[in-house]
Design an enzyme around this catalytic site. Structure first.
Site, PDB file in Angstrom:
ATOM      1  CE  LYS A 170      77.169  42.945 -13.524  1.00  0.00           C
ATOM      2  NZ  LYS A 170      77.119  42.892 -14.984  1.00  0.00           N
TER       3      LYS A 170
ATOM      4  CG  ASP B 135      81.412  45.923 -16.368  1.00  0.00           C
ATOM      5  OD1 ASP B 135      82.608  46.255 -16.149  1.00  0.00           O
ATOM      6  OD2 ASP B 135      80.655  46.599 -17.089  1.00  0.00           O
TER       7      ASP B 135
END
Length: 212
Positions: A121, A139
């Site tokens: 991420k 997220d």
């Protein structure tokens, strides 16, 4: 309704309510942004911005940060969760950037992920923001909104959601949509007390159907 039709409705609505969604982390350098994203794990952007404002005013260059003591960095970022691990990550990241990457944040995903505290991420967020490389970072906000809107399944993990969203939406829209999903989850489709009233996605929202 198939996924493509659903995606079109979502995209159109996001463009209506969040046309200029963008990253809310503040930064003045490429390494500053990388460190900010790493620090944002399990923390709000607002909290990180307060801490990095102090950190990067105290240590005004990559070299100064590299020379800073671990205890000083720990003290500066103490208000953030996992601050001891994050302080160690800062020390290694700064040293690695100076010794391996000529003081510049790399754009290559594997090189980014070779740095401590930088996973899939974080590397995606850095590539999107600093290099405008199309990615779809996922997220908690993106996860929640995509599941509620029926684009992904409840059991899907972040990587699976990323792959699904990349297939559903056109590549040229990934960067903006990533920000729009985050803002939608953060300010509208919140975990607790979501602002459902007036939302034009009510008809395709699984959360709405389950809560009635």
């Amino acid at each position: 309704m198939n996924l493509k039709d659903k995606a079109y409705i979502i995209q159109k609505y996001f463009d209506e309510i969040l046309p200029f969604a963008s990253c809310e982390l503040t930064y003045n350098s490429d390494y500053g942004f990388l460190i900010s994203v790493m620090l944002s794990a399990q923390c709000t952007d607002k909290k990180v911005n307060k801490v990095t404002d102090i950190l990067f005013n105290k240590y005004k260059s990559l070299e100064e940060l590299d020379e800073a003591s671990l205890s000083d960095i720990e003290e500066t970022i103490k208000s953030l969760g996992l601050y001891k691990t994050k302080a160690k990550n800062i020390k290694v990241i700064t040293h690695e950037l100076l010794t391996r990457f000529n003081g510049k944040v790399p754009s290559d995903k594997n090189e980014l992920m070779s740095l401590p505290g930088v996973g899939n991420k974080t590397s995606n967020v850095v590539r999107v923001e600093l290099f405008k490389i199309p990615e779809f970072p996922v997220d908690t906000h993106v996860m929640r909104a995509s599941k509620r809107l029926g684009l992904t399944l409840e059991e899907d993990d972040a990587f699976t959601i990323e792959e699904k969203l990349k297939k559903i939406f056109p590549k040229e829209k990934w960067i903006l949509l990533h920000h729009q999903f985050i803002h939608f989850g953060r300010y509208y489709c919140k975990a607790i007390s979501p602002k459902c009233q007036g939302c034009k996605l009510e008809g395709i929202c699984k959360f709405q159907k389950l809560s009635k």
